[in-house]
Motif scaffolding. Structure first.
Motif, PDB file in Angstrom:
ATOM      1  N   THR A  33       0.807  -1.224   0.000  1.00 41.77           N
ATOM      2  CA  THR A  33       0.000   0.000   0.000  1.00 41.77           C
ATOM      3  C   THR A  33       0.839   1.272   0.000  1.00 41.77           C
ATOM      4  O   THR A  33       0.431   2.281  -0.587  1.00 41.77           O
ATOM      5  N   CYS A  34       2.020   1.264   0.647  1.00 39.92           N
ATOM      6  CA  CYS A  34       2.780   2.496   0.799  1.00 39.92           C
ATOM      7  C   CYS A  34       4.241   2.173   1.093  1.00 39.92           C
ATOM      8  O   CYS A  34       4.566   1.095   1.604  1.00 39.92           O
ATOM      9  N   LEU A  35       5.122   3.140   0.763  1.00 37.56           N
ATOM     10  CA  LEU A  35       6.554   2.953   0.906  1.00 37.56           C
ATOM     11  C   LEU A  35       7.208   4.244   1.388  1.00 37.56           C
ATOM     12  O   LEU A  35       6.766   5.338   1.034  1.00 37.56           O
ATOM     13  N   ALA A  36       8.271   4.110   2.179  1.00 35.25           N
ATOM     14  CA  ALA A  36       9.049   5.277   2.606  1.00 35.25           C
ATOM     15  C   ALA A  36      10.429   4.805   3.026  1.00 35.25           C
ATOM     16  O   ALA A  36      10.617   3.659   3.440  1.00 35.25           O
ATOM     17  N   SER A  37      11.399   5.725   2.942  1.00 38.42           N
ATOM     18  CA  SER A  37      12.741   5.412   3.415  1.00 38.42           C
ATOM     19  C   SER A  37      13.231   6.529   4.314  1.00 38.42           C
ATOM     20  O   SER A  37      12.733   7.659   4.261  1.00 38.42           O
ATOM     21  N   ASP A  38      14.217   6.218   5.138  1.00 36.70           N
ATOM     22  CA  ASP A  38      14.823   7.211   6.021  1.00 36.70           C
ATOM     23  C   ASP A  38      15.750   8.083   5.182  1.00 36.70           C
ATOM     24  O   ASP A  38      16.692   7.577   4.570  1.00 36.70           O
ATOM     25  N   PRO A  39      15.529   9.394   5.112  1.00 40.86           N
ATOM     26  CA  PRO A  39      16.378  10.244   4.269  1.00 40.86           C
ATOM     27  C   PRO A  39      17.858  10.191   4.618  1.00 40.86           C
ATOM     28  O   PRO A  39      18.701  10.360   3.740  1.00 40.86           O
ATOM     29  N   VAL A  45      14.165   0.951   4.717  1.00 39.54           N
ATOM     30  CA  VAL A  45      12.926   1.159   3.961  1.00 39.54           C
ATOM     31  C   VAL A  45      11.764   0.547   4.719  1.00 39.54           C
ATOM     32  O   VAL A  45      11.871  -0.551   5.292  1.00 39.54           O
ATOM     33  N   TYR A  46      10.641   1.253   4.707  1.00 36.61           N
ATOM     34  CA  TYR A  46       9.412   0.795   5.361  1.00 36.61           C
ATOM     35  C   TYR A  46       8.351   0.527   4.291  1.00 36.61           C
ATOM     36  O   TYR A  46       8.204   1.307   3.348  1.00 36.61           O
ATOM     37  N   CYS A  47       7.622  -0.556   4.470  1.00 37.17           N
ATOM     38  CA  CYS A  47       6.621  -0.974   3.485  1.00 37.17           C
ATOM     39  C   CYS A  47       5.326  -1.349   4.201  1.00 37.17           C
ATOM     40  O   CYS A  47       5.287  -2.310   4.975  1.00 37.17           O
ATOM     41  N   ILE A  76      -2.003  -1.013   6.972  1.00 38.36           N
ATOM     42  CA  ILE A  76      -1.163   0.186   6.982  1.00 38.36           C
ATOM     43  C   ILE A  76      -1.401   0.923   5.666  1.00 38.36           C
ATOM     44  O   ILE A  76      -1.100   0.400   4.594  1.00 38.36           O
ATOM     45  N   THR A  77      -1.930   2.124   5.752  1.00 36.07           N
ATOM     46  CA  THR A  77      -2.336   2.828   4.538  1.00 36.07           C
ATOM     47  C   THR A  77      -1.442   4.005   4.185  1.00 36.07           C
ATOM     48  O   THR A  77      -1.541   4.546   3.086  1.00 36.07           O
ATOM     49  N   ALA A  78      -0.556   4.425   5.092  1.00 35.84           N
ATOM     50  CA  ALA A  78       0.370   5.522   4.813  1.00 35.84           C
ATOM     51  C   ALA A  78       1.582   5.401   5.725  1.00 35.84           C
ATOM     52  O   ALA A  78       1.455   4.965   6.869  1.00 35.84           O
ATOM     53  N   ILE A  79       2.741   5.793   5.199  1.00 38.86           N
ATOM     54  CA  ILE A  79       3.974   5.723   5.964  1.00 38.86           C
ATOM     55  C   ILE A  79       4.880   6.873   5.527  1.00 38.86           C
ATOM     56  O   ILE A  79       4.902   7.238   4.346  1.00 38.86           O
ATOM     57  N   ALA A  80       5.611   7.470   6.464  1.00 36.62           N
ATOM     58  CA  ALA A  80       6.518   8.565   6.132  1.00 36.62           C
ATOM     59  C   ALA A  80       7.587   8.673   7.206  1.00 36.62           C
ATOM     60  O   ALA A  80       7.357   8.317   8.369  1.00 36.62           O
ATOM     61  N   VAL A  81       8.746   9.202   6.809  1.00 36.97           N
ATOM     62  CA  VAL A  81       9.867   9.387   7.724  1.00 36.97           C
ATOM     63  C   VAL A  81      10.300  10.846   7.665  1.00 36.97           C
ATOM     64  O   VAL A  81      10.501  11.410   6.582  1.00 36.97           O
TER      65      VAL A  81
END
Length: 345
Positions: A33-39, A45-47, A76-81
């Motif tokens: 559903t969503c992806l993000a990584s630590d800048p 990476v989170y999925c 889990i519908t949204a993820i962000a770092v």
């Protein structure tokens, strides 16, 4: 470079080896559903998934581990770092769920704490997802890349809200703010500017694309040239906060249907009207609405994930080329979900 493609039934991890793009399937049988990584640690990476909770990789997608102790939902519908707020050498991670709730992790995703004030907002009882009115979910999370503690959250559908203290307290939806934001982005070179691709334009033409120049206090709707008002994705040139690309359709059905899809990409630069872009892209008919992305280290470059293939624009969205990645036939009948492009350290 690593490209992560959230597909309907797997995650594709795309890397370049010996001059060729190679895609490896991970998390097979799971809807991403969503992806993000630590800048600061892009290999972390989170999925998020539908029904299987949250996964984390510490090695740029080679291996994945379920995490999420303390998150009260497997959807889990949204993820962000956050790029500016860190704890214990990790970027602060925010996760959103269905039903709408917000969670925060200060240890790289190992444990989570609910930000309870979010679900207690006055507008919360009115939040409703039109295809399933009995439920709703967090659609997008945008930590401000320049302002510590400031976080924006879009609920599908019903609100775009703001926190100024990392999620401890929340400000409810402003009267002129978009109601159904699907994607919300900010830009390092444009403090306080918000770009929203929303579904509002389907029922209220002229409100699909929304911008705020003051951190969400007031909103504008510069939509001249847009012929398709139901917008889903938005991305901004890393080198120029005034070069914007959006994807959309006439209606939710034409954006998302496997059988009747017909979607489009538009581009806007400075004060010029929106222009429909088609050079190098697949035919609009049959294309499920693209998911757009950029990579901070690639000026003028955009990516578009579609059910037909993955596309890349090297000239700020004017022309596109299909990336040479093996594409299973079944992908063409599936709904792609998310894309993340990173540089591994």
């Amino acid at each position: 470079m690593h490209i992560y493609l959230g597909m309907e039934e797997e995650l594709l991890v795309v890397t370049r080896r010996h001059g060729q793009w190679q895609a490896e399937s991970q998390l097979t049988g799971i809807q991403i559903t969503c992806l993000a990584s630590d800048p600061e640690q892009p290999e972390r990476v989170y999925c998020g998934t539908s029904g299987n909770g949250l996964f984390r990789s510490k090695d740029a997608g080679l291996t994945w581990k379920p995490v999420g102790a303390g998150i009260g939902s497997e959807n889990i519908t949204a993820i962000a770092v956050s790029a500016v707020d860190r704890a214990n050498d990790y970027g602060i991670v925010y996760a959103g769920t269905e039903l709408s709730a917000m969670f925060r992790s200060e240890n790289g995703g190992n444990t989570w704490r609910e930000l309870k004030a979010f679900a207690q907002l006055p507008s919360a009882p009115t939040w409703s997802f039109p295809p399933r009115p009995e439920t709703n979910h967090v659609r997008w999370i945008t930590p401000d890349p320049l302002v510590s503690g400031r976080v924006f959250v879009a609920v599908e559908a019903g609100a775009l809200v703001r926190s100024m203290d990392g999620g401890e307290h929340w400000e409810d939806r402003r009267p002129d703010a978009p109601y159904d934001t699907h994607t919300l982005v900010m830009h390092l070179k444009a403090p306080d500017r918000l770009y929203s691709a929303a579904g509002d334009g389907y029922s209220h033409p002229g409100t699909g694309y929304n911008e705020s120049q003051d951190g969400g206090n007031t909103w504008l709707h510069p939509d001249e040239g847009l012929k398709h008002n139901y917008l889903v994705s938005v991305a901004v040139d890393p080198a120029d906060p005034n070069t914007i690309v959006v994807s959309g359709a006439t209606s939710p059905a034409e954006a998302h249907s496997r059988f009747n899809a017909q979607s489009f990409i538009y581009r806007k630069q400075d004060q010029t009207p929106w222009q429909r872009i088609s050079k190098g892209l697949p035919e609009a008919k049959g294309m499920i609405v693209p998911v757009l992305a950029t990579n901070s280290s690639e000026p003028r470059v955009f990516y578009a994930l579609t059910n037909k293939a993955l596309y890349r624009s090297p000239d700020a969205g004017q022309h596109w080329e299909q990336m040479n990645i093996s594409w299973k036939r079944e992908y063409q009948g599936q709904h792609q979900q998310a894309i993340l492009v990173t540089d591994s350290l």
